[in-house]
Enzyme design. Structure first.
Site, mmCIF file in Angstrom:
data_model
loop_
_atom_site.group_PDB
_atom_site.id
_atom_site.type_symbol
_atom_site.label_atom_id
_atom_site.label_comp_id
_atom_site.label_asym_id
_atom_site.label_seq_id
_atom_site.Cartn_x
_atom_site.Cartn_y
_atom_site.Cartn_z
ATOM 1 N N GLY A 55 14.598 0.784 -1.251
ATOM 2 C CA GLY A 55 14.395 0.447 -2.491
ATOM 3 C C GLY A 55 13.522 -0.718 -2.322
ATOM 4 N N ALA A 56 12.209 -0.981 -2.800
ATOM 5 C CA ALA A 56 11.605 -1.969 -2.653
ATOM 6 C C ALA A 56 12.125 -3.258 -2.994
ATOM 7 C CB ALA A 56 10.326 -2.000 -3.577
ATOM 8 N N ASP A 245 6.819 1.066 -5.482
ATOM 9 C CA ASP A 245 7.139 0.561 -4.164
ATOM 10 C C ASP A 245 6.020 -0.625 -4.098
ATOM 11 O OD1 ASP A 245 8.614 3.010 -3.680
ATOM 12 O OD2 ASP A 245 9.369 1.681 -2.420
ATOM 13 N N ASN A 255 4.692 5.156 -4.993
ATOM 14 C CA ASN A 255 6.139 5.604 -5.404
ATOM 15 C C ASN A 255 6.636 6.696 -4.497
ATOM 16 O OD1 ASN A 255 8.809 4.246 -6.669
ATOM 17 N ND2 ASN A 255 8.680 6.532 -7.882
#
Ligand SMILES: CSC[C@H]1O[C@H](OP(=O)(O)O)[C@H](O)[C@@H]1O
Length: 357
Positions: A55-56, A245, A255
């Site tokens: 997850g970014a 992202d 994404n």
């Protein structure tokens, strides 16, 4: 809403305690909740690469704390400790290429270090990593409120929402980005049901998003990714809400793979697309989505499930992300405010705004 979200918090993926970093191993969720303690930045780099943490924003936060661990070790070893630390940071930067938060966090830590003497560096770096962590949580609380207000202005009644991958607490410092909006909308009585894409091949939806929503009693239903069009035709979906992202200067969004086809499907069915991401996910050095490197992951992710081979060797194409063009996006929600129908001019104006809180 802020207090209600804080009170409802059940999932925390990252902990910094007594100078050690603890990460919840997301590869084992939801069947096993295993916290792993990290003392070395090289192990954190491996954890990012292998998606123990993903997850970014969560990747950026984990990397920031990894820099603190590395700085302590290099300083204790003496010599050109700053030079040695730079190599550790490069190793972290090479862990995954698409989420810009990783590079944003490393740059913030490098700028912090450059401004410090040897005597003040270690404490300053720890404070900077803690600030990156806490400001992400605060940003998510702001975005949750903003996104729920957009939904309420559009339709003040309980409605169907569609989401993809996991942009929840597990992808951030807490509360989530897209799922933070879903949480706030649920608390505001705006959610009839959330349709959750399982999100092959890594199953962030069925393993992570579903787990988060079930824990907080948000009405949801899991479906295979390929059911998206059928779901939107059979059930009036008002909003498709996803994370990001990396967002380019023109509003194009990188994404999880599958987001682009969701955007096309949503347009065909009259649903709106909301992208929720902190400004740390916006990369103004990327003019458009074509400038964003798309990570290709191990083919074995498609040839195996839960480590069990399910088919024979064959050529595999396994991009982990895709690009959704700005013209398919109805609104981008950030902690600096919202951008409707994003374009370069609006994104530039957004980046000049201060955080709302
Ligand atoms: C809030 S960022 C979440 C973002 O990260 C996911 O990618 P991955 O699980 O591979 O790190 C996905 O693209 C989510 O939208």
């Amino acid at each position: 809403m802020r207090e209600r979200l804080l009170a409802a918090e059940k999932v925390v993926p990252i902990r910094w305690h007594d100078g050690s970093l603890y990460l919840l191993d997301q590869r084992q969720l939801p069947l096993k909740e295993h916290w792993q303690r990290f003392e070395r930045s090289s192990d954190v780099a491996t954890a990012i690469r292998d998606m123990l943490v993903r997850g970014a924003p969560a990747i950026g936060i984990a990397a920031a704390f990894a820099v603190v661990l590395a700085a302590r070790a290099r300083y204790a070893a003496g010599g050109d400790w700053r030079g040695a630390l730079a190599a550790d940071c490069q190793q972290l930067a090479e862990a995954r290429p698409t989420a810009v938060n990783l590079f944003w966090a490393l740059r913030r830590m490098a700028e912090c270090l450059a401004a410090q003497s040897d005597d003040t560096a270690l404490q300053a770096l720890e404070q900077e990593a803690l600030e990156i962590y806490t400001s992400d949580r605060e940003a998510n609380l702001v975005m949750a409120q903003l996104g729920a207000e957009v939904i309420e202005r559009d339709n003040p009644h309980p409605q169907h929402i569609y989401t993809h991958c996991n942009a929840g607490a597990l992808a951030t410092g807490g509360f989530g980005t897209a799922l933070g909006v879903v949480r706030a909308a649920h608390l505001a009585g705006l959610v009839e049901r959330v349709f959750v894409n399982e999100t092959r091949p890594w199953l962030q939806g069925s393993r992570l998003t579903a787990w988060e929503l079930l824990q907080e009693g948000v009405p949801m239903r899991l479906n295979v990714d390929s059911a998206a069009a059928h779901v939107m035709r059979e059930h009036e979906v008002r909003w498709v809400i996803v994370g990001a992202d990396r967002i380019a200067e023109n509003g194009d969004v990188a994404n999880k793979i599958g987001t682009y086809q969701l955007a096309v499907t949503a347009m065909h069915h009259g649903a709106k697309l909301m992208v929720v991401a902190p400004s740390s996910s916006i990369d103004m050095d990327c003019e458009c989505g074509d400038d964003i490197e798309i990570e290709e992951r191990n083919p074995d992710e498609l040839l195996s499930v839960a480590g069990q081979r399910i088919t024979v060797d064959m050529p595999v194409f396994n991009p982990s992300f895709d690009i959704t063009p700005a013209d398919l996006i109805d609104v981008i929600v950030t902690e600096k405010g919202i951008v409707e129908r994003p374009d370069e001019e609006k994104m530039q104006a957004l980046m000049c705004r201060k955080r709302l809180h």
